[in-house]
Design an enzyme around this catalytic site. Structure first.
Site, PDB file in Angstrom:
ATOM      1  CG  MET A  42      37.729  38.721  44.691  1.00 53.69           C
ATOM      2  SD  MET A  42      37.245  38.613  46.284  1.00 53.69           S
ATOM      3  CE  MET A  42      36.127  39.980  46.324  1.00 53.69           C
ATOM      4  CG  ASP A  43      34.374  38.111  37.145  1.00 51.26           C
ATOM      5  OD1 ASP A  43      34.751  38.705  36.099  1.00 51.26           O
ATOM      6  OD2 ASP A  43      33.122  38.008  37.482  1.00 51.26           O
ATOM      7  N   GLY A  44      33.059  35.424  38.599  1.00 54.20           N
ATOM      8  CA  GLY A  44      32.990  34.095  38.223  1.00 54.20           C
ATOM      9  C   GLY A  44      31.839  33.324  39.177  1.00 54.20           C
TER      10      GLY A  44
END
Ligand SMILES: CC(C)CCOP(=O)(O)OP(=O)(O)O
Ligand SMILES: [Mg+2]
Length: 240
Positions: free
Chosen positions: A15-17
């Site tokens: 779950m990036d950003g």
């Protein structure tokens, strides 16, 4: 269209950003993390709706400790409050929660909450949500090797008995019927594994999207599932 019988059984997500999402909106980092928690809640619901059996999410890597303390405190606090608020709902939705990673570094209230969540939900069988907290794929393999070395030392097994199945059984993801993700999704345009699951991703279909995690919603998730269903998984076998 999506075919239910071709659904992945186990989906893993990096779950990036979240911080970039906040920065782009001129919001404080904490609101990016909060938006990330809402995104996770949405994807858990969708996994339940589409009959996906296991969802493993990278919530905090052992490298994330190198962030400013104010941020790691924020993340840990959000993780604890999010889980405390959601536990009842998840349990009534028959979601089983498992935590993988080294939780010894976490503060006691959070450690107690995690143990309680695992115990309360251990018999739920609709969706198995595995949350990787302070997880390192390399440490996972190392601890599996240490366990096997102990078994050899105790005369329980011989070195030549060690094979993929014995290693798999010692990995932290062995807490599920499907330890190997069929699909890995990573958001925000990064094209790296970042020491997430390593052994377990040997034959996993990889899906990368530029969407930032807080923007990863139903459309983006269905797009990832569609992409998965279009792939011919060969496991290194027949060369079509
Ligand atoms: C800890 C992790 C789940 C948060 C993912 O978002 P992020 O903080 O890495 O955000 P950025 O990649 O935008 O910095
Ligand atoms: Mg990041």
């Amino acid at each position: 269209g999506l075919r239910r019988e071709l659904m992945p059984r186990h989906v893993a997500v990096i779950m990036d950003g979240n911080r970039r999402w906040a920065r782009m909106k001129g919001l404080p980092v904490g609101l990016g993390y909060e938006a990330g928690v809402r995104s996770l809640r949405r994807i858990v619901e969708l996994c339940g709706k589409w009959g996906i059996s296991v969802l493993t999410v990278f919530a905090f890597s052992s490298d994330n400790w190198f962030r400013p303390k104010v941020e790691t405190d924020l993340l840990m606090g959000l993780f604890e409050s999010g889980l405390r608020n959601e536990l009842q709902h998840l349990n009534s939705a028959y979601v089983r929660i498992s935590i993988i990673g080294d939780s010894s570094k976490l503060l006691k209230p959070l450690r107690v909450l995690l143990a309680d969540a695992m115990e309360t939900t251990k018999n739920n069988s609709r969706l198995h949500l595995i949350i990787a907290v302070n997880y390192s794929g390399q440490s996972d393999v190392v601890q599996a090797c240490q366990n096997l070395a102990l078994k050899v030392k105790d005369g329980l097994i011989e070195p030549e008995d060690i094979n993929e199945f014995l290693v798999e059984r010692e990995l932290e993801t062995n807490c599920t019927d499907f330890p190997y993700p069929d699909l890995l999704i990573r958001t925000s345009g990064e094209l790296r594994i970042s020491n997430f699951l390593l052994w377990q991703l040997a034959y996993t279909e990889l899906h990368f999207t530029n969407s930032l995690w807080p923007d990863f919603g139903e459309d983006e998730f269905l797009e990832a599932l569609c992409s998965f269903q279009k792939r011919q998984r060969r496991y290194g076998g027949r060369n079509l």
